[in-house]
Design an enzyme around this catalytic site. Structure first.
Site, PDB file in Angstrom:
ATOM      1  N   ASP A  40       0.849  -1.190   0.000  1.00 60.81           N
ATOM      2  CA  ASP A  40       0.000   0.000   0.000  1.00 60.81           C
ATOM      3  C   ASP A  40       0.891   1.249   0.000  1.00 60.81           C
ATOM      4  O   ASP A  40       1.897   1.313   0.709  1.00 60.81           O
ATOM      5  CB  ASP A  40      -0.913   0.012   1.238  1.00 60.81           C
ATOM      6  CG  ASP A  40      -1.937   1.128   1.178  1.00 60.81           C
ATOM      7  OD1 ASP A  40      -2.984   0.923   0.540  1.00 60.81           O
ATOM      8  OD2 ASP A  40      -1.699   2.195   1.773  1.00 60.81           O
ATOM      9  N   GLU A  83      -5.002   2.398  -4.024  1.00 63.54           N
ATOM     10  CA  GLU A  83      -3.552   2.381  -4.040  1.00 63.54           C
ATOM     11  C   GLU A  83      -3.002   1.142  -3.335  1.00 63.54           C
ATOM     12  O   GLU A  83      -1.857   1.121  -2.893  1.00 63.54           O
ATOM     13  CB  GLU A  83      -2.993   3.648  -3.360  1.00 63.54           C
ATOM     14  CG  GLU A  83      -3.337   3.792  -1.882  1.00 63.54           C
ATOM     15  CD  GLU A  83      -4.654   4.539  -1.672  1.00 63.54           C
ATOM     16  OE1 GLU A  83      -4.936   4.908  -0.532  1.00 63.54           O
ATOM     17  OE2 GLU A  83      -5.402   4.749  -2.645  1.00 63.54           O
TER      18      GLU A  83
END
Length: 502
Positions: free
Chosen positions: A367, A410
């Protein structure tokens, strides 16, 4: 003297009778052969025309399915996305003899009630049936297709044949697209009248009449509807009729090709009558007939070879297009990484392989740290370019057997088959450092980003499942963020989460 002359006359008469019988028998055989030869030609042409038309119909099926896969996982289909999908699929439409009459994306309100409403949101047809100022629900065939598409989410639904305001016989293909904000349906309009009208492309000769009988019988109720596609119902009686039963989507169609008396070559039967008239003309005509038949058979064989080659090329193009659409459906449109659905399928397969052969398997969750700041400061377009750079950098550090997928905005996941925990740690650290080395320029200033990584190992001997593996990796990822980000955390199976120090 009379006996020899009588004998000769008798022999001559008998010879004449035998010759007459032979000539008539020969003329009858030639007549029958000519008729049968032209009927076989008609059967070949009608069979090829029917299959060619349905092959083109399958291209439209693939086009609609491909259009729907482009919108998989979208929050809300935008007009830009819609027309971008149209541009990507123009190659398939170019293979057909006639373009689509129109394609539209409609939103459905109260789809599970009788008061269902449909509003055209985006359309390639501004003046026709799919224009925004026309109420599609006034067409029962379209309303039926929309209702069925909402029930059959993974199937293309074919509407009954109907006549538009312009007098053309058409069908509508429908495919539902689920979004978080509303229910939508993709619609494609196919002009069947245009599909069968171009006889030069279909290689169908004059004198053939096509009747399409649509069978939509349900629950024991017979529902047959006949539509005339080629020719006239007021034409003379047919000499022969060829019937092909075809299935297209959820519809059963019967194609009835009537061979009329005016069909090409039918008048060649008169050659048999010429043979009946005189044996002398037969000898001269026989060679010309045989030559004509040989030439015609050569032409027919050549046409068969050409049509077979064309069908093979169409089939290859369709297979290639379907493969490209499948690849598009499996990829994230921004980063070209596997989308969530495809990645989960690959992960399930990898877990099954690890369990069966007791092979090591590790999954990494990655992430981007504080990515919201990038979007807020530089804009979403710049943020998308940052994500793309990160994905490209990570892919350069992975093997061909590794799978890289985008799980969320993301958040990414990496599948490492046949990789131990120690080897996976080296991969994770290499990815973390590689991302940290990236530099991005915005308004003359350079900055970098970091990633937090969590990883977990698959234990086939302990009856692990994919959901357990994903949860462990996700827990490790959150622990990495809690510990200050920009680091790798490994989920320990025996104890708690453990940060590996090297």
């Amino acid at each position: 003297m009379k006996k020899p002359r009588t004998l000769k006359l008798t022999i001559f008469v008998i010879f004449c009778l035998i010759s007459l019988i032979g000539v008539n028998w020969w003329g009858f055989a030639l007549n029958k052969h000519a008729s049968q030869d032209w009927l076989e030609t008609a059967e070949l042409e009608t069979y090829q025309a029917t299959n060619t038309s349905l092959s083109w119909m399958s291209l439209f099926y693939s086009q609609l399915r491909g259009m729907a896969t482009l919108f998989y996982g979208s929050e809300l289909i935008t007009e830009e996305e819609f027309f971008k999908g149209i541009d990507l699929l123009k190659g398939i439409e170019a293979e057909s003899i006639t373009p689509l009459a129109g394609m539209a994306y409609v939103s459905v309100i109260n789809g599970d009630t009788p008061s269902m409403e449909v509003a055209v949101r985006y359309s390639t047809d501004t003046d026709g049936l799919f224009s925004k100022d026309i109420n599609l629900m006034t067409y029962p065939a379209i309303a039926t297709a929309v209702e069925q598409a909402l029930v059959k989410h993974s199937q293309v639904v074919l509407s009954p044949i109907f006549i538009t305001d312009q007098g053309t016989r058409s069908v509508v293909l429908a495919f539902s697209v689920k979004n978080n904000r509303h229910t939508g349906v993709l619609l494609s309009l196919i002009n069947l009248s245009g599909l069968f009208a171009d006889l030069k492309v279909l290689h169908v000769s004059d004198g053939l009449r096509l009747r399409v009988v649509e069978d939509r019988s349900q629950n024991g109720e017979t529902q047959f509807t006949e539509h005339l596609m080629i020719g006239s119902l007021k034409a003379s009686d047919s000499v022969e009729s060829f019937h092909y039963q075809m299935r297209t989507g959820d519809a059963h169609w019967g194609f009835y090709w009537d061979v009329e008396e005016g069909y090409k070559g039918w008048k060649n039967n008169i050659l048999g009558l010429v043979v009946h008239i005189g044996g002398s003309a037969l000898v001269l005509s026989l060679f010309s007939i045989i030559g004509a038949l040989v030439r015609q058979n050569s032409i027919v064989n050549h046409q068969v070879q050409v049509r077979t080659r064309e069908l093979a090329e169409i089939s290859l193009a369709l297979e290639t297009s379907n493969g490209e659409l499948r690849e598009l459906a499996n990829r994230d449109s921004l980063t070209n990484a596997y989308n969530r659905r495809c990645f989960m399928e690959l992960a399930e397969s990898a877990c099954a392989m690890s369990r069966r052969y007791n092979l090591p398997l590790t999954i990494i969750m990655l992430d981007v740290d504080y990515f919201k700041r990038v979007n807020d400061s530089c804009g979403h377009a710049f943020g998308d370019s940052v994500l793309l750079e990160i994905v490209n950098a990570c892919n350069g550090e992975l093997r061909e057997v590794d799978s890289f997928g985008r799980i969320g905005g993301e958040e990414f996941a990496i599948l490492l088959p046949e990789t131990s925990m120690d080897a996976a740690y080296l991969v994770a650290e290499r990815l973390r450092r590689k991302v940290a080395e990236l530099r991005f320029e915005y308004n003359g200033e350079f900055f970098g980003v970091t990633v937090s990584i969590g990883k977990a190992h698959f234990y086939p001997d302990q009856d692990d499942v994919l959901s357990t593996l994903l949860k462990r990796a996700d827990d490790a990822l959150y622990e990495a963020k809690n510990r200050g980000r920009n680091q790798v955390v490994t989920y320990s199976h025996d104890t708690d989460l453990t940060l590996l120090d090297r």
